[in-house]
Scaffold this active site. Structure first.
Site, PDB file in Angstrom:
ATOM      1  N   HIS A 173       0.493  -1.443   0.112  1.00  0.00           N
ATOM      2  CA  HIS A 173       0.179   0.092   0.182  1.00  0.00           C
ATOM      3  C   HIS A 173       0.576   0.952  -0.039  1.00  0.00           C
ATOM      4  O   HIS A 173       1.606   1.699   0.890  1.00  0.00           O
ATOM      5  CB  HIS A 173      -0.770  -0.069   1.116  1.00  0.00           C
ATOM      6  CG  HIS A 173      -2.045  -0.933   1.240  1.00  0.00           C
ATOM      7  ND1 HIS A 173      -3.528  -0.851   1.542  1.00  0.00           N
ATOM      8  CD2 HIS A 173      -2.706  -1.648   0.004  1.00  0.00           C
ATOM      9  CE1 HIS A 173      -4.379  -1.651   1.126  1.00  0.00           C
ATOM     10  NE2 HIS A 173      -3.483  -1.788  -0.098  1.00  0.00           N
ATOM     11  N   TYR A 231      -9.509   5.261   6.322  1.00  0.00           N
ATOM     12  CA  TYR A 231      -9.803   5.858   7.391  1.00  0.00           C
ATOM     13  C   TYR A 231     -11.121   6.695   7.833  1.00  0.00           C
ATOM     14  O   TYR A 231     -10.382   8.219   6.953  1.00  0.00           O
ATOM     15  CB  TYR A 231      -8.321   6.740   8.345  1.00  0.00           C
ATOM     16  CG  TYR A 231      -7.195   5.438   8.879  1.00  0.00           C
ATOM     17  CD1 TYR A 231      -7.381   5.040  10.194  1.00  0.00           C
ATOM     18  CD2 TYR A 231      -6.952   5.008   7.858  1.00  0.00           C
ATOM     19  CE1 TYR A 231      -6.081   4.210  10.870  1.00  0.00           C
ATOM     20  CE2 TYR A 231      -5.565   3.825   8.113  1.00  0.00           C
ATOM     21  CZ  TYR A 231      -5.247   3.842   9.319  1.00  0.00           C
ATOM     22  OH  TYR A 231      -3.968   2.818   9.589  1.00  0.00           O
ATOM     23  N   TYR A 237       4.014   7.015   9.532  1.00  0.00           N
ATOM     24  CA  TYR A 237       3.064   6.089   8.950  1.00  0.00           C
ATOM     25  C   TYR A 237       3.552   4.443   8.984  1.00  0.00           C
ATOM     26  O   TYR A 237       3.309   3.481   8.809  1.00  0.00           O
ATOM     27  CB  TYR A 237       1.777   6.508   7.937  1.00  0.00           C
ATOM     28  CG  TYR A 237       0.921   5.018   7.932  1.00  0.00           C
ATOM     29  CD1 TYR A 237      -0.280   5.416   9.798  1.00  0.00           C
ATOM     30  CD2 TYR A 237       0.958   4.099   7.738  1.00  0.00           C
ATOM     31  CE1 TYR A 237      -1.433   4.231   9.216  1.00  0.00           C
ATOM     32  CE2 TYR A 237      -0.603   3.039   7.514  1.00  0.00           C
ATOM     33  CZ  TYR A 237      -1.574   3.342   8.221  1.00  0.00           C
ATOM     34  OH  TYR A 237      -2.195   2.091   7.936  1.00  0.00           O
ATOM     35  N   LYS A 273       0.557   0.860  14.711  1.00  0.00           N
ATOM     36  CA  LYS A 273       1.844   0.805  15.287  1.00  0.00           C
ATOM     37  C   LYS A 273       1.747  -0.271  16.296  1.00  0.00           C
ATOM     38  O   LYS A 273       3.335  -1.033  16.611  1.00  0.00           O
ATOM     39  CB  LYS A 273       2.629   2.389  15.809  1.00  0.00           C
ATOM     40  CG  LYS A 273       2.193   2.926  15.084  1.00  0.00           C
ATOM     41  CD  LYS A 273       3.658   3.091  14.110  1.00  0.00           C
ATOM     42  CE  LYS A 273       3.750   3.766  13.029  1.00  0.00           C
ATOM     43  NZ  LYS A 273       3.587   3.756  11.863  1.00  0.00           N
ATOM     44  N   PRO A 323      -4.770   1.126  18.159  1.00  0.00           N
ATOM     45  CA  PRO A 323      -4.472   0.938  16.957  1.00  0.00           C
ATOM     46  C   PRO A 323      -4.717   1.824  16.044  1.00  0.00           C
ATOM     47  O   PRO A 323      -4.522   1.519  14.530  1.00  0.00           O
ATOM     48  CB  PRO A 323      -5.400  -0.707  16.787  1.00  0.00           C
ATOM     49  CG  PRO A 323      -6.575  -0.070  17.918  1.00  0.00           C
ATOM     50  CD  PRO A 323      -6.005   0.493  19.011  1.00  0.00           C
TER      51      PRO A 323
END
Ligand SMILES: Cc1cc2nc3c(=O)[nH]c(=O)nc-3n(C[C@H](O)[C@H](O)[C@H](O)COP(=O)(O)OP(=O)(O)OC[C@H]3O[C@@H](n4cnc5c(N)ncnc54)[C@H](O)[C@@H]3O)c2cc1C
Length: 389
Positions: free
Chosen positions: A72, A200, A384, A296, A292
């Site tokens: 991704h 998200y 990220y 991580k 979450p």
């Protein structure tokens, strides 16, 4: 029994450490409270940083992951019906990898078994003794019979509820914690993911996440009340609520189906310091927990294993204890940054029960700034994809 390193906990941290040490000729025994099947049935993380992926390869267990994973190079953030993409590849030159924790753990178990690695399942009453001396040992029971292993080091990889952290005296140990006033209700379904990247979603009704494990296995989450239980949520109610929280065009495309797993996870930030006491090292969830939201959890476990593995190899190959002495300091420096990122992402995207109108405006301004500002996007993307080890 005698070994060089006793590893308490046969989750991803413990197995990865054992496999890496084995390849350097360092002997270990893993003690796991549950059965292999039980550990493999836990549906947890799914996003791996490149640092984690490289450690899996170094451990000689990257082949299936490299074949079956999805790369991704970006993610979508939505608020109401608006959405924008954070382009990891463009902003950082890197990406994340989608490969479920269950698969990571299965690959590690298969490799340990193929190489004759010693894993003891169904252990009870594990106790660590004399960790602050040069001769630690661990006792445990299996089927009511007590056993003892003498060793040189103990790695506490036994998760948040394990015994390792509790072994460090309270006069030495300091804990930092933040408990969030909501949980995540997660559903796993054998349906194609709604989008080829994660979404998200921040909405007036609360947070939602559209995630995946593979082309026909989706993982969706919605923010829920801490008083909810999975039985309160029928599949129909879950899908209806998810659709209300994601952009309309995504909701229209969403393929729903029966849940094959449904669970609620509370959200918590937690760090214990120090992460070493004498010859006992804490790794992964035994030492720290993140909500979450920033993906991580598993990745911070991997960075601990990286530091400990290199410290032990340095010690056994050269006699130099520098890595061991500085393990806690090095691991914590990275952990606190991952804690900050996970806390920030959680604050950015969730609805909090005590949020005022002003707080909501600030949250909205934060998201819009992120949408418009490349530097802000770059900060998110760097965190990220994972900070360097
Ligand atoms: C419900 C849930 C959902 C999660 N979802 C995500 C997610 O979506 N994304 C993400 O990045 N992270 C997620 N995480 C976090 C991630 O799964 C963990 O960070 C990761 O599992 C840490 O690995 P670990 O090996 O350190 O600990 P664990 O996976 O907890 O493994 C510890 C092992 O030690 C064993 N053990 C415990 N006590 C003892 C004892 N006394 N003796 C012997 N063995 C013992 C346990 O049975 C377990 O197998 C989630 C965690 C949970 C609990």
């Amino acid at each position: 029994m005698k070994t060089q390193v006793v590893i308490i906990g046969g989750g991803p941290s413990g197995l990865l450490l054992s496999q890496l040490l084995h390849r350097k000729g360092i002997d270990s025994v893993v003690l796991e409270r549950r059965t292999r099947d039980y550990v493999l049935s836990r549906i947890r993380a799914g996003i791996l940083e490149v640092g984690f992926v490289n450690l899996m390869r170094e451990a000689g267990v990257g082949a299936r992951m490299d074949k079956e994973c999805f790369i991704h190079d970006g993610t979508v953030i939505s608020y109401g019906d608006q959405q924008f993409r954070i382009d990891f590849e463009d902003l950082t030159g890197s990406h994340v990898v989608v490969y479920g924790q269950t698969e990571v753990t299965r690959d590690l178990y298969d490799a340990r078994e193929a190489m004759g690695g010693k894993i003891v399942f169904n252990t009870d009453h594990v106790e660590i003794h004399d960790a602050d001396t040069d001769k630690p040992y661990v006792t445990y029971e299996v089927d009511g019979t007590e056993h003892r292993i003498d060793c040189e080091f103990v790695a506490g990889c036994d998760g948040f509820h394990g015994v390792s952290r509790q072994t460090i005296p309270l006069t030495v140990r300091r804990e930092y914690e933040k408990v969030y006033p909501f949980g995540w209700l997660g559903v796993l379904s054998e349906t194609p993911p709604v989008h080829d990247e994660l979404i998200y979603a921040s909405s007036e009704r609360g947070f939602a996440l559209c995630s995946m494990r593979n082309a026909n296995l989706s993982r969706y989450y919605i923010q829920c009340s801490l008083s909810d239980s999975p039985e309160d949520w029928t599949d129909k109610a879950f899908w209806a609520e998810l659709k209300r929280r994601i952009p309309t065009e995504a909701a229209e495309r969403l393929v729903t189906g029966p849940s094959i797993e449904k669970s609620i996870a509370p959200l918590r930030s937690f760090v214990t310091e120090p992460m070493r006491w004498g010859r006992l090292f804490l790794c992964g969830d035994a030492a720290h927990i993140v909500p979450p939201t920033g993906a991580k959890g598993l990745n911070t476990a991997a960075s601990d294993i990286h530091y400990l593995y290199h410290a032990l190899v340095q010690f056994y190959e050269t006699g130099d204890p520098e890595g061991i002495v500085r393990y806690s300091e090095k691991a914590l420096a990275r952990i606190w940054k991952a804690e900050r990122f996970s806390w920030w992402m959680t604050n950015l995207l969730h609805r909090f029960p005590d949020q005022s109108e002003f707080d909501l405006k600030m949250q909205r301004a934060d998201i819009e700034f992120l949408r418009e500002n490349r530097a802000a996007q770059s900060v998110l993307a760097q965190n990220y994809v994972g900070l360097p080890f």
